[in-house]
Design a protein around this motif. Sequence first.
Motif, mmCIF file in Angstrom:
data_model
loop_
_atom_site.group_PDB
_atom_site.id
_atom_site.type_symbol
_atom_site.label_atom_id
_atom_site.label_comp_id
_atom_site.label_asym_id
_atom_site.label_seq_id
_atom_site.Cartn_x
_atom_site.Cartn_y
_atom_site.Cartn_z
ATOM 1 N N ARG A 99 0.926 -0.866 0.003
ATOM 2 C CA ARG A 99 -0.039 0.040 -0.147
ATOM 3 C C ARG A 99 0.927 1.274 -0.214
ATOM 4 O O ARG A 99 0.351 1.986 -0.195
ATOM 5 C CB ARG A 99 -0.716 -0.195 1.400
ATOM 6 C CG ARG A 99 -2.359 -0.303 1.333
ATOM 7 C CD ARG A 99 -3.251 -0.009 2.349
ATOM 8 N NE ARG A 99 -2.322 -0.253 4.038
ATOM 9 C CZ ARG A 99 -2.876 -1.972 4.051
ATOM 10 N NH1 ARG A 99 -3.589 -3.477 3.637
ATOM 11 N NH2 ARG A 99 -1.760 -1.720 5.375
ATOM 12 N N GLU A 100 2.070 0.950 0.663
ATOM 13 C CA GLU A 100 3.398 2.678 0.539
ATOM 14 C C GLU A 100 3.160 2.656 -0.751
ATOM 15 O O GLU A 100 3.745 3.634 -1.107
ATOM 16 C CB GLU A 100 4.168 1.874 2.196
ATOM 17 C CG GLU A 100 5.210 3.614 2.276
ATOM 18 C CD GLU A 100 3.510 4.422 2.821
ATOM 19 O OE1 GLU A 100 4.586 5.877 3.228
ATOM 20 O OE2 GLU A 100 2.761 4.401 3.705
ATOM 21 N N TYR A 101 4.109 1.469 -0.891
ATOM 22 C CA TYR A 101 5.289 1.944 -1.503
ATOM 23 C C TYR A 101 5.160 0.970 -2.755
ATOM 24 O O TYR A 101 5.754 1.356 -4.324
ATOM 25 C CB TYR A 101 6.766 0.807 -1.132
ATOM 26 C CG TYR A 101 7.130 1.699 0.111
ATOM 27 C CD1 TYR A 101 7.653 2.921 0.024
ATOM 28 C CD2 TYR A 101 7.325 0.887 1.554
ATOM 29 C CE1 TYR A 101 7.309 4.184 1.570
ATOM 30 C CE2 TYR A 101 7.029 1.410 2.029
ATOM 31 C CZ TYR A 101 8.040 3.276 2.469
ATOM 32 O OH TYR A 101 7.896 2.972 4.009
ATOM 33 N N GLY A 102 3.954 0.047 -3.085
ATOM 34 C CA GLY A 102 3.927 -0.532 -4.595
ATOM 35 C C GLY A 102 3.945 -1.706 -4.269
ATOM 36 O O GLY A 102 5.059 -2.350 -4.148
ATOM 37 N N PRO A 103 3.515 -2.801 -5.324
ATOM 38 C CA PRO A 103 3.269 -4.317 -5.360
ATOM 39 C C PRO A 103 5.047 -3.876 -5.895
ATOM 40 O O PRO A 103 6.290 -5.084 -5.351
ATOM 41 C CB PRO A 103 3.096 -4.549 -6.920
ATOM 42 C CG PRO A 103 2.921 -3.429 -7.828
ATOM 43 C CD PRO A 103 2.535 -2.094 -7.002
#
Length: 245
Positions: A99-103
């Motif tokens: 959620r914070e940094y992307g997959p």
Amino acid sequence: MDSLTREDLLASKVEMVSSLLISIEGNYIPTCFACSFGVEDIVLADLICKHAPRIEIFTLDTGRLPQETYDVMQKIKDRYDREIILYFPEPQAVEAYAREYGPNGFYKSTMLRKECCYIRKVEPLRRALSGKKAWISGVRREQSITRKELSLSEWDKEYGLQKFNPLIDWSEDDVWSYIRQFGLPYNALHDKGYASIGCAPCTRAITVGEDIRAGRWWWEDAITKECGLHTKNYSQGRLKAKSAV
């Protein structure tokens, strides 16, 4: 004559590793072997199953492994009829990171990559080693500059137990000679130029002349290419990493 000499040297190394594993089984139970199903780990799995069957075999399923790794995992389980204990990352930690940094946030910086490795590998390893007297890994000195100072046996202050690296002085030729001698299954990606195999998005094939681990986190400098499983004081580095992102 040279071929016989190489065979004799390999036989001597196999005998030494077998004796070490028997000694570990006799003196450090409960103990475990961290198996990532690279060729070194296939060699150790074979020797453990043959000579020290009370040593637990486990693997860290990061959730992003190549299909070929699962294929060889199944082959090893079926070949030896052995339980292979799987440890997974905590779902909440994976979700929060994504959620914070992307997959694929780990491509953005070394700090973010190390945080991903911590969530998917280091924290599950802590759970796997809990209550153990020793653990075994398949690392070798010639794999990378970050592993040249590792020893055959050392006290692991990070986890509070003894660590053994039985293949520490083996060459790549030694490993493959053993694989071929006993017809052991191995990861099919090795036949496609993958020398060292980790998570799918962090692993690529290497070209002629490249370092064995050049395909791991290829976008980083060689001195940072560790996930934290075999690095001293990694937890301290992780705290710095978290404060930097």
